[in-house]
Design a protein around this motif. Structure first.
Motif, PDB file in Angstrom:
ATOM      1  N   THR A  48       0.843  -1.189   0.000  1.00  0.00           N
ATOM      2  CA  THR A  48       0.000   0.000   0.000  1.00  0.00           C
ATOM      3  C   THR A  48       0.880   1.242   0.000  1.00  0.00           C
ATOM      4  N   HIS A  49       0.352   2.334  -0.548  1.00  0.00           N
ATOM      5  CA  HIS A  49       1.168   3.540  -0.654  1.00  0.00           C
ATOM      6  C   HIS A  49       1.211   4.298   0.670  1.00  0.00           C
ATOM      7  N   ILE A  50       2.401   4.760   1.053  1.00  0.00           N
ATOM      8  CA  ILE A  50       2.589   5.579   2.263  1.00  0.00           C
ATOM      9  C   ILE A  50       3.269   6.892   1.842  1.00  0.00           C
ATOM     10  N   ASP A  51       2.698   8.025   2.274  1.00  0.00           N
ATOM     11  CA  ASP A  51       3.337   9.317   1.993  1.00  0.00           C
ATOM     12  C   ASP A  51       4.323   9.724   3.076  1.00  0.00           C
ATOM     13  N   LYS A  52       3.928   9.466   4.359  1.00  0.00           N
ATOM     14  CA  LYS A  52       4.779   9.897   5.475  1.00  0.00           C
ATOM     15  C   LYS A  52       4.853   8.801   6.541  1.00  0.00           C
ATOM     16  N   VAL A  53       6.054   8.627   7.067  1.00  0.00           N
ATOM     17  CA  VAL A  53       6.228   7.767   8.240  1.00  0.00           C
ATOM     18  C   VAL A  53       6.460   8.695   9.433  1.00  0.00           C
ATOM     19  N   VAL A  54       5.646   8.531  10.474  1.00  0.00           N
ATOM     20  CA  VAL A  54       5.776   9.334  11.683  1.00  0.00           C
ATOM     21  C   VAL A  54       6.417   8.463  12.759  1.00  0.00           C
ATOM     22  N   ASP A 100       1.873  13.955  29.943  1.00  0.00           N
ATOM     23  CA  ASP A 100       3.035  14.296  29.124  1.00  0.00           C
ATOM     24  C   ASP A 100       2.529  14.955  27.847  1.00  0.00           C
ATOM     25  N   VAL A 101       3.436  15.533  27.088  1.00  0.00           N
ATOM     26  CA  VAL A 101       3.064  16.264  25.876  1.00  0.00           C
ATOM     27  C   VAL A 101       3.952  15.802  24.723  1.00  0.00           C
ATOM     28  N   LEU A 102       3.350  15.683  23.535  1.00  0.00           N
ATOM     29  CA  LEU A 102       4.116  15.400  22.321  1.00  0.00           C
ATOM     30  C   LEU A 102       3.832  16.487  21.296  1.00  0.00           C
ATOM     31  N   GLU A 103       4.809  16.755  20.449  1.00  0.00           N
ATOM     32  CA  GLU A 103       4.659  17.812  19.443  1.00  0.00           C
ATOM     33  C   GLU A 103       5.051  17.322  18.051  1.00  0.00           C
ATOM     34  N   ILE A 104       4.448  17.986  17.057  1.00  0.00           N
ATOM     35  CA  ILE A 104       4.738  17.696  15.645  1.00  0.00           C
ATOM     36  C   ILE A 104       4.807  19.031  14.912  1.00  0.00           C
ATOM     37  N   HIS A 105       5.625  19.132  13.898  1.00  0.00           N
ATOM     38  CA  HIS A 105       5.644  20.362  13.086  1.00  0.00           C
ATOM     39  C   HIS A 105       4.332  20.476  12.328  1.00  0.00           C
ATOM     40  N   GLU A 106       3.774  21.681  12.335  1.00  0.00           N
ATOM     41  CA  GLU A 106       2.431  21.863  11.765  1.00  0.00           C
ATOM     42  C   GLU A 106       2.402  21.685  10.242  1.00  0.00           C
ATOM     43  N   ASP A 107       3.572  21.778   9.581  1.00  0.00           N
ATOM     44  CA  ASP A 107       3.592  21.611   8.113  1.00  0.00           C
ATOM     45  C   ASP A 107       4.133  20.236   7.691  1.00  0.00           C
ATOM     46  N   ALA A 108       4.244  19.309   8.656  1.00  0.00           N
ATOM     47  CA  ALA A 108       4.905  18.030   8.363  1.00  0.00           C
ATOM     48  C   ALA A 108       4.017  17.063   7.584  1.00  0.00           C
ATOM     49  N   ILE A 109       2.700  17.260   7.700  1.00  0.00           N
ATOM     50  CA  ILE A 109       1.757  16.359   7.036  1.00  0.00           C
ATOM     51  C   ILE A 109       0.751  17.200   6.273  1.00  0.00           C
ATOM     52  N   GLN A 110       0.466  16.798   5.045  1.00  0.00           N
ATOM     53  CA  GLN A 110      -0.512  17.515   4.218  1.00  0.00           C
ATOM     54  C   GLN A 110      -1.862  16.797   4.302  1.00  0.00           C
ATOM     55  N   GLN A 111      -2.921  17.566   4.090  1.00  0.00           N
ATOM     56  CA  GLN A 111      -4.284  17.016   4.065  1.00  0.00           C
ATOM     57  C   GLN A 111      -4.333  15.797   3.140  1.00  0.00           C
ATOM     58  N   GLY A 112      -4.821  14.672   3.655  1.00  0.00           N
ATOM     59  CA  GLY A 112      -4.973  13.472   2.811  1.00  0.00           C
ATOM     60  C   GLY A 112      -3.742  12.595   2.728  1.00  0.00           C
ATOM     61  N   ASP A 113      -2.622  13.026   3.307  1.00  0.00           N
ATOM     62  CA  ASP A 113      -1.415  12.179   3.290  1.00  0.00           C
ATOM     63  C   ASP A 113      -1.709  10.819   3.922  1.00  0.00           C
ATOM     64  N   ARG A 114      -1.182   9.776   3.316  1.00  0.00           N
ATOM     65  CA  ARG A 114      -1.320   8.429   3.875  1.00  0.00           C
ATOM     66  C   ARG A 114      -0.131   8.196   4.815  1.00  0.00           C
ATOM     67  N   VAL A 115      -0.464   7.986   6.104  1.00  0.00           N
ATOM     68  CA  VAL A 115       0.550   8.041   7.161  1.00  0.00           C
ATOM     69  C   VAL A 115       0.721   6.688   7.842  1.00  0.00           C
ATOM     70  N   LEU A 116       1.977   6.309   8.034  1.00  0.00           N
ATOM     71  CA  LEU A 116       2.319   5.143   8.850  1.00  0.00           C
ATOM     72  C   LEU A 116       2.919   5.664  10.157  1.00  0.00           C
ATOM     73  N   ILE A 117       2.366   5.214  11.280  1.00  0.00           N
ATOM     74  CA  ILE A 117       2.902   5.598  12.585  1.00  0.00           C
ATOM     75  C   ILE A 117       3.760   4.448  13.089  1.00  0.00           C
ATOM     76  N   HIS A 118       4.996   4.759  13.496  1.00  0.00           N
ATOM     77  CA  HIS A 118       5.914   3.699  13.922  1.00  0.00           C
ATOM     78  C   HIS A 118       6.553   4.007  15.279  1.00  0.00           C
ATOM     79  N   ASP A 119       6.644   2.980  16.122  1.00  0.00           N
ATOM     80  CA  ASP A 119       7.428   3.066  17.359  1.00  0.00           C
ATOM     81  C   ASP A 119       8.012   1.685  17.653  1.00  0.00           C
TER      82      ASP A 119
END
Ligand code: AMP
Length: 171
Positions: A48-54, A100-119
């Motif tokens: 499957t297509h992934i645009d961003k890995v977080v 606790d708090v987590l942060e992400i850059h506000e321009d890191a993901i575009q509307q509709g991006d297909r995202v994989l979250i990894h830890d």
């Protein structure tokens, strides 16, 4: 799986009494084991297509960046407060004691991006749940929450209802 598992070291009572810490540094130290682990992580994503890995700070960065390269996707770090230099979105989440708090850059993901979250480890799921919220607030579409290890007795999946949750090693 056994070949990967052999490179995970249990460290008893770290970082505090009662915790069995799943240490992946022996895996990172061995090129062959790292390759096997990367292949297994890619395999559980499927075709499957992934645009961003977080990836979550800090152990989500190790395989997160490798995964992004393998998938021809961008990599997005999620970090503890005050670490990211540009404008951020924040998400507060509950810990056993306190928040606790987590942060992400506000321009890191575009509307509709297909995202994989990894830890590296899914434990109680609080961290991954907070990351899901950050990704969704930016308009990302979460394809999978992808882990090397899952501590099933902590029921982290309960916090990730509606998501595809995948892990290579289950304890
Ligand atoms: P969670 O409880 O699912 O929010 O997990 C919080 C974070 O702590 C994750 O990023 C995991 O990498 C890490 N973590 C939790 N429990 C362990 C453990 N037993 N061994 C190694 N890392 C852990």
């Amino acid at each position: 799986m056994k070949a990967i598992e052999a490179y995970i070291r249990d460290v008893i009572d770290f970082p505090k009494p009662g915790i069995v810490f799943k240490d992946l540094t022996p895996l990172l130290n061995n090129a062959e084991a790292m390759g096997l682990c990367l292949d297994a992580l890619v395999q559980q994503i499927g075709d499957t297509h992934i645009d961003k890995v977080v990836g979550m700070e800090a152990r989500g960065f190790f395989f997160g960046t490798l995964l992004a390269q393998k998938l021809q996707a961008g990599f997005v770090p999620v970090r503890k407060p005050g670490k990211l230099p540009y404008k951020t979105l924040s998400e507060t989440y509950a810990l056993e004691y306190g928040t606790d708090v987590l942060e992400i850059h506000e321009d890191a993901i575009q509307q509709g991006d297909r995202v994989l979250i990894h830890d590296d480890v899914l434990a109680t799921g609080g961290t991954a749940e907070a990351v899901c919220k950050l990704v969704e607030r930016l308009g990302g579409q979460i394809v999978q929450c992808n882990f090397i290890m899952e501590l099933q007795f902590l029921n982290g999946r309960d916090k990730l209802k509606g998501q595809d949750v995948a892990s290579i090693l289950k304890y």
